[in-house]
Design an enzyme around this catalytic site. Sequence first.
Site, PDB file in Angstrom:
ATOM      1  N   THR A  11       0.734  -1.208   0.039  1.00  0.00           N
ATOM      2  CA  THR A  11      -0.071   0.279   0.056  1.00  0.00           C
ATOM      3  C   THR A  11       0.956   1.328   0.046  1.00  0.00           C
ATOM      4  O   THR A  11       0.439   2.451  -0.174  1.00  0.00           O
ATOM      5  CB  THR A  11      -1.131  -0.006   1.189  1.00  0.00           C
ATOM      6  OG1 THR A  11      -0.213  -0.122   2.433  1.00  0.00           O
ATOM      7  CG2 THR A  11      -1.919  -1.191   1.151  1.00  0.00           C
ATOM      8  N   CYS A 130      18.262   4.847  -2.995  1.00  0.00           N
ATOM      9  CA  CYS A 130      17.898   5.596  -4.413  1.00  0.00           C
ATOM     10  C   CYS A 130      18.988   6.308  -4.968  1.00  0.00           C
ATOM     11  O   CYS A 130      19.156   6.246  -6.215  1.00  0.00           O
ATOM     12  CB  CYS A 130      16.657   6.090  -4.141  1.00  0.00           C
ATOM     13  SG  CYS A 130      16.616   7.281  -2.854  1.00  0.00           S
ATOM     14  N   GLN A 157      17.936  15.774  -4.149  1.00  0.00           N
ATOM     15  CA  GLN A 157      16.767  14.649  -3.769  1.00  0.00           C
ATOM     16  C   GLN A 157      15.315  15.167  -3.811  1.00  0.00           C
ATOM     17  O   GLN A 157      14.938  15.883  -2.807  1.00  0.00           O
ATOM     18  CB  GLN A 157      17.280  13.679  -2.879  1.00  0.00           C
ATOM     19  CG  GLN A 157      18.651  13.024  -3.183  1.00  0.00           C
ATOM     20  CD  GLN A 157      18.937  12.087  -1.953  1.00  0.00           C
ATOM     21  OE1 GLN A 157      20.232  12.295  -1.786  1.00  0.00           O
ATOM     22  NE2 GLN A 157      18.183  11.211  -1.566  1.00  0.00           N
ATOM     23  N   GLY A 161      11.381  10.595  -1.833  1.00  0.00           N
ATOM     24  CA  GLY A 161      12.317   9.667  -1.209  1.00  0.00           C
ATOM     25  C   GLY A 161      11.874   9.860   0.295  1.00  0.00           C
ATOM     26  O   GLY A 161      12.361   8.690   0.984  1.00  0.00           O
ATOM     27  N   PRO A 180      -1.778  32.746   3.447  1.00  0.00           N
ATOM     28  CA  PRO A 180      -1.212  33.086   4.456  1.00  0.00           C
ATOM     29  C   PRO A 180      -2.008  32.710   5.791  1.00  0.00           C
ATOM     30  O   PRO A 180      -1.428  32.921   6.920  1.00  0.00           O
ATOM     31  CB  PRO A 180      -1.145  34.467   4.417  1.00  0.00           C
ATOM     32  CG  PRO A 180      -0.993  34.893   2.885  1.00  0.00           C
ATOM     33  CD  PRO A 180      -2.137  33.922   2.444  1.00  0.00           C
ATOM     34  N   HIS A 243      15.194  12.318  -8.490  1.00  0.00           N
ATOM     35  CA  HIS A 243      16.294  12.546  -7.876  1.00  0.00           C
ATOM     36  C   HIS A 243      17.520  13.093  -9.067  1.00  0.00           C
ATOM     37  O   HIS A 243      17.459  12.477 -10.038  1.00  0.00           O
ATOM     38  CB  HIS A 243      17.199  11.554  -7.153  1.00  0.00           C
ATOM     39  CG  HIS A 243      16.230  11.208  -5.975  1.00  0.00           C
ATOM     40  ND1 HIS A 243      15.279  11.995  -5.244  1.00  0.00           N
ATOM     41  CD2 HIS A 243      16.685  10.169  -4.886  1.00  0.00           C
ATOM     42  CE1 HIS A 243      15.049  11.274  -4.193  1.00  0.00           C
ATOM     43  NE2 HIS A 243      15.816  10.357  -3.862  1.00  0.00           N
ATOM     44  N   ASN A 316      13.258   8.217  -8.749  1.00  0.00           N
ATOM     45  CA  ASN A 316      13.703   7.631  -7.534  1.00  0.00           C
ATOM     46  C   ASN A 316      12.903   6.589  -7.175  1.00  0.00           C
ATOM     47  O   ASN A 316      13.014   5.380  -6.318  1.00  0.00           O
ATOM     48  CB  ASN A 316      13.907   8.608  -6.551  1.00  0.00           C
ATOM     49  CG  ASN A 316      12.821   9.265  -6.013  1.00  0.00           C
ATOM     50  OD1 ASN A 316      12.198  10.203  -6.704  1.00  0.00           O
ATOM     51  ND2 ASN A 316      12.410   9.172  -4.779  1.00  0.00           N
TER      52      ASN A 316
END
Length: 340
Positions: A11, A130, A157, A161, A180, A243, A316
Site C-alpha cells: 500500500t 535510491c 533529492q 524519497g 497565509p 532525484h 527515484n
Amino acid sequence: MGYRVVVVGATGNVGREMLNILAERQFPIDELAVLASRRSLGTEVSFGDKTLTTKDLDTFDFTGWDMALFAVGSEATKVYAPKAAAAGCVVIDNSSLYRYDPAIPLIVPECNPEAIHDYKNKNIIANPNCSTAQMVVALKPLHDRAKIKRVVVSTYQSVSGAGKEGMDELWDQTKAIYNPTTEVPPNKFQKQIAFNVIPQIDVFMEDGSTKEEWKMVVETKKIVDPSIKVTATCVRVPVFVGHSEAVNIEFEEFLDEDEARDILREAPGIMVIDKREPGGYVSPIECAGDFATFISRIRQDSTIENGLNLWCVSDNLRKGAALNAVQIAELLGREVLKKG
C-alpha cells in the site's frame, strides 16, 4: 510456468510502484500475494487490470512462495524477512537493513549481476539506496574503461524519497504560502521544504556527514569497487519525484568526454540527452515515470588531470527502488530459479 510472488508493503509508494512495474514488464507470475500491516489490512491495490486485496503480513505463511519483494521499513523487515527466507522464499529487500551485511549481495543488475548467486548465503538480496542506484549505473561502464579513483557528488533529492508524508508536506506548505491564513510547520523535514532546499537527509554522524551521504560512499564501494573514494553532499529539494545528481569523476587515466558519451549511450539502463543548447538536458520532472537513468552535461573537468563532470537524473521511485527490485527479481529468475 511463472512464479509465486509476494509484495510486502503493497500500500506504500514503493510497493504500489513495484506492482505497476511487475505488470508493465509482464513479469511471469502464476500467483501474487499483496501484504500490508494490520492498519492497512483489506486495502485494495491495482495490479495491471486487476484489483487485489491486501492480506495480513503478521499471519502470512511464506512457505511455497518463490520470492518476496519487501517495501517496508527496517523494523518490520527485521521481523518478517528472516521468516520468509527461512521458509524458502527469496527476499528482495528495499530497506537499508541488509545492505551493509557482507554476506548479503547488494545488487544493481546493470553493474554487478554476478553477485546474484550469493543470495544463497541467507536467502536475502539487498536493494541499494535510491541516490546510489542511479549513480552507479553511470559509474560502472566508465570505471570498466578508465578506472575511477574518486567521485564527488552533490544530490538534489525529491521529497518522494521521504515517502507519502514528505510529498504531502511539500504540497501542504506550498498551498499555505499562497494562503497565509494557514500555517504548515515542518514535520517530516527539519526545515520548511516549500521554496527551499535542505542540506540534510537522514541523521548526522560523528564526522559531520549525514547517514544518506555515508550510504552513498559504502554502497558505491560494495557495488562497483572498494578502491573508489566517494564524497557526497545530499540535499532535499522541493521536487515531488525524481532525484538529480551533479557528479564529478576523477579517473586513473584520461577519458575523453566524447568517448565517455559514447560509452554511456551503449550502457544498459542509460539514456544520454546531452545537447549544448538551452534545454538540451533532462530535469527531474521529465524523468518521472520512466525506467531509464538519464545522463546530461557530460564535459571535461580541466581542474584535475583526468576528470569528467556529468548530470544524472532518475525517477527515484523506479530505478531508485521499485524498478531495481523487479530487475533483481528478473535476474534471479533468469540466472537461478529458471521457471519463467
